[in-house]
Enzyme design. Sequence first.
Site, PDB file in Angstrom:
ATOM      1  N   ARG A   1      -3.471   6.231   1.136  1.00 14.12           N
ATOM      2  CA  ARG A   1      -4.082   7.387   1.773  1.00 14.12           C
ATOM      3  C   ARG A   1      -3.121   8.180   2.673  1.00 14.12           C
ATOM      4  O   ARG A   1      -3.372   9.345   2.972  1.00 14.12           O
ATOM      5  CB  ARG A   1      -5.300   6.913   2.596  1.00 14.12           C
ATOM      6  CG  ARG A   1      -6.290   7.965   2.929  1.00 14.12           C
ATOM      7  CD  ARG A   1      -7.734   7.483   2.744  1.00 14.12           C
ATOM      8  NE  ARG A   1      -8.070   6.313   3.543  1.00 14.12           N
ATOM      9  CZ  ARG A   1      -8.477   6.356   4.815  1.00 14.12           C
ATOM     10  NH1 ARG A   1      -8.572   7.518   5.447  1.00 14.12           N
ATOM     11  NH2 ARG A   1      -8.798   5.257   5.453  1.00 14.12           N
TER      12      ARG A   1
ATOM     13  N   ASP B   1      -7.101  -3.191  -6.965  1.00  6.90           N
ATOM     14  CA  ASP B   1      -7.676  -3.795  -5.764  1.00  6.90           C
ATOM     15  C   ASP B   1      -7.829  -5.293  -5.985  1.00  6.90           C
ATOM     16  O   ASP B   1      -8.128  -5.735  -7.096  1.00  6.90           O
ATOM     17  CB  ASP B   1      -9.034  -3.177  -5.433  1.00  6.90           C
ATOM     18  CG  ASP B   1      -9.518  -3.630  -4.069  1.00  6.90           C
ATOM     19  OD1 ASP B   1      -9.078  -3.045  -3.065  1.00  6.90           O
ATOM     20  OD2 ASP B   1     -10.288  -4.614  -3.996  1.00  6.90           O
TER      21      ASP B   1
ATOM     22  N   ARG C   1       0.824  -1.217   0.000  1.00  7.75           N
ATOM     23  CA  ARG C   1       0.000   0.000   0.000  1.00  7.75           C
ATOM     24  C   ARG C   1       0.866   1.279   0.000  1.00  7.75           C
ATOM     25  O   ARG C   1       0.515   2.276   0.639  1.00  7.75           O
ATOM     26  CB  ARG C   1      -0.949   0.002   1.202  1.00  7.75           C
ATOM     27  CG  ARG C   1      -2.411   0.032   0.762  1.00  7.75           C
ATOM     28  CD  ARG C   1      -3.361   0.058   1.955  1.00  7.75           C
ATOM     29  NE  ARG C   1      -3.746  -1.248   2.403  1.00  7.75           N
ATOM     30  CZ  ARG C   1      -4.132  -1.566   3.636  1.00  7.75           C
ATOM     31  NH1 ARG C   1      -4.191  -0.641   4.569  1.00  7.75           N
ATOM     32  NH2 ARG C   1      -4.461  -2.789   3.945  1.00  7.75           N
TER      33      ARG C   1
ATOM     34  N   TYR D   1     -14.413 -12.780   0.964  1.00  2.00           N
ATOM     35  CA  TYR D   1     -15.193 -11.575   0.639  1.00  2.00           C
ATOM     36  C   TYR D   1     -16.480 -11.950  -0.098  1.00  2.00           C
ATOM     37  O   TYR D   1     -17.551 -11.410   0.166  1.00  2.00           O
ATOM     38  CB  TYR D   1     -14.386 -10.613  -0.233  1.00  2.00           C
ATOM     39  CG  TYR D   1     -13.392  -9.755   0.514  1.00  2.00           C
ATOM     40  CD1 TYR D   1     -13.820  -8.674   1.287  1.00  2.00           C
ATOM     41  CD2 TYR D   1     -12.028 -10.005   0.436  1.00  2.00           C
ATOM     42  CE1 TYR D   1     -12.905  -7.874   1.963  1.00  2.00           C
ATOM     43  CE2 TYR D   1     -11.105  -9.212   1.108  1.00  2.00           C
ATOM     44  CZ  TYR D   1     -11.548  -8.155   1.873  1.00  2.00           C
ATOM     45  OH  TYR D   1     -10.639  -7.368   2.540  1.00  2.00           O
TER      46      TYR D   1
ATOM     47  N   ARG E   1      -7.526  11.275  -5.119  1.00  2.00           N
ATOM     48  CA  ARG E   1      -8.760  10.667  -4.630  1.00  2.00           C
ATOM     49  C   ARG E   1      -9.855  11.698  -4.329  1.00  2.00           C
ATOM     50  O   ARG E   1     -11.047  11.368  -4.310  1.00  2.00           O
ATOM     51  CB  ARG E   1      -8.499   9.824  -3.374  1.00  2.00           C
ATOM     52  CG  ARG E   1      -8.114   8.370  -3.662  1.00  2.00           C
ATOM     53  CD  ARG E   1      -9.214   7.611  -4.393  1.00  2.00           C
ATOM     54  NE  ARG E   1     -10.509   7.724  -3.748  1.00  2.00           N
ATOM     55  CZ  ARG E   1     -10.852   7.092  -2.635  1.00  2.00           C
ATOM     56  NH1 ARG E   1     -10.016   6.267  -2.048  1.00  2.00           N
ATOM     57  NH2 ARG E   1     -12.049   7.253  -2.122  1.00  2.00           N
TER      58      ARG E   1
END
Lengths: 352, 352
Positions: A38, A83, A34, A160, A47
């Site tokens: 963010r 992703d 990652r 998931y 974003r």
Amino acid sequence: MSEPASLVDPLRDSVFMRACRREAVPFTPIWLMRQAGRYMQEYREVRARLGFLELCKTPALAAEVTVTAAERLGVDAAIIFADILLIIEPMGLELEFSKGEGPVIHNPVRNAADVARLREVDDVGALDFVFAAIKETRAALRSNLPLIGFAGAPFTLASYIVEGGASKNYVHTKSLMYNDSGAWHALMSLISRGLIKYLNAQVVAGAQAVQLFDSWVGALSPDDYREFVLPHTSAVIAGVTPGVPVIHFGTGTSTLLELQRAAGGDVIGLDWRVRLDEGWQRIGYDRGVMGNLDPVALFANREHLRARAKLILDQASGRPGHIFNLGHGILPETPVENVIALIDAVHEMSSK
Amino acid sequence: MSEPASLVDPLRDSVFMRACRREAVPFTPIWLMRQAGRYMQEYREVRARLGFLELCKTPALAAEVTVTAAERLGVDAAIIFADILLIIEPMGLELEFSKGEGPVIHNPVRNAADVARLREVDDVGALDFVFAAIKETRAALRSNLPLIGFAGAPFTLASYIVEGGASKNYVHTKSLMYNDSGAWHALMSLISRGLIKYLNAQVVAGAQAVQLFDSWVGALSPDDYREFVLPHTSAVIAGVTPGVPVIHFGTGTSTLLELQRAAGGDVIGLDWRVRLDEGWQRIGYDRGVMGNLDPVALFANREHLRARAKLILDQASGRPGHIFNLGHGILPETPVENVIALIDAVHEMSSK
């Protein structure tokens, strides 16, 4: 005297790729899961203009955040911005990233009939935006900086798909596994067949190595892993284009390391719960290892951070095949200057 | 011929207590973490009338749910209905159980000044409702059914106190640990001193054994555990009234087992991520083990559930000192009839 140009392959000879093959390296390569995320101002600015899935599906911007992060940090590999769940859309699953709640799958799979309704990913054309992003990224990256492609591993994707999102206890997933193993294996096979096509298309598009993220497999007992996961992960890894290094990553997997090794991978990811020296010994020195700093160590003061990085380098003891990384992804609140300090410290302390 | 009454101590000679001392037993004792909980209709009826904390603080009702669960299930030990966080209120922390969100601490501890403001738990009188519940429960339980008292272990309590509630990554907790180890150790010492008084008062009130819940300690690396946790957990266990068995429990602790053993405990809890035979071997056969069925196995069909229980009994191979339990608490959606079926199956399959 320099080598003849035809013999020089700056990607193949890069420090990261050499480490994947357990060849001697001038310093320990490092990249961070990652690393485009963010915690980074440049990423937040992109974003602010569009949603997470939209960003994944806009090759120019996915390439931009990938390249920006790699260049700013000075890491030894880039990883394509994408992703792990992108592949489930062509299977017929309705995926949404809701603000704050993470991924939601609106039509989760709970039984054999649900599994039967899923679509085979015969043609990965629906994921062309990923391959386009890889092409753009490869063209923009320095010619000696490898690009990693990736996908979710079968278990993590299945969890998931069955839970309909993130989970704490995996009740639906394990219930399916325990109560209808036929449906479970059918689901895992379907996912695995799609993954092989998807990963190899990423290689064709320009990825030098691939990583399989089995992020949540640590929820399983070793016996469950052996019966319900290993054959599928093994099939995926065996299906990757020969010569392309595979990094096989999971968290909370301290009791699964031998089984993960059996499933395959040139490099096995370790999280911080196991000492790197102990983990590597258990995996075997004929494989590389990636890891294994606690992501929260990036919140420590510089002195502490450096000491912890040194501990890991000392445990690797200069053995070829160590790729430095965190034990899991960078956390959103992480100070970017600490990330850069870590990368510099690893390069400096491991230089021969 | 029966033994003279003065030599018979039905609690001391109970199967559970014998197992805690690694003495031979006629069958493997079993109890289940969170056996009095939301999965059970009788519990939900009581909770419909009052909040969670209120229930903890109403001795008659806490005793009622404790006894009802133990009797209905036919387990070999009861555990007092309480919460690991009760002890933090007398330390000056404002605790609330908000619906759906779990515990919230309104004044979390983030630095040395916050630690300095905490109150020493000199007098455990503020927790008299727990001791009253233990007395009532002891009086109501069958005379040969042991009652377990419990507390949160220092790390798990500290993690709640610092984070202000449950956590995923323990960023604040580890940041304090890494950046101000003096404040961290002061916090852990304060908690530990209170815990010793609290646990021993539970023993005085009528508990035959105590369990220390280090539920979240699996978030730490072995090196962090050794430096930041072990001395404190060790002090707490050493401070428990001699002769009272201590169960030392955690989850995700596969790489910490040797260190947990070093910290102490007559019985070490194992979760399902490690095979019981491997875990026990690493801990050493001079300690007992508790565990280690995956709580989600209770969602499987009876045949599968029974087979999994048998696997665990086989791994224990009849060695004295095994207490059957789950690897973590019973989940709220668990079918109660499966819980009863498990208990019966363990008794039946382990009977000599």
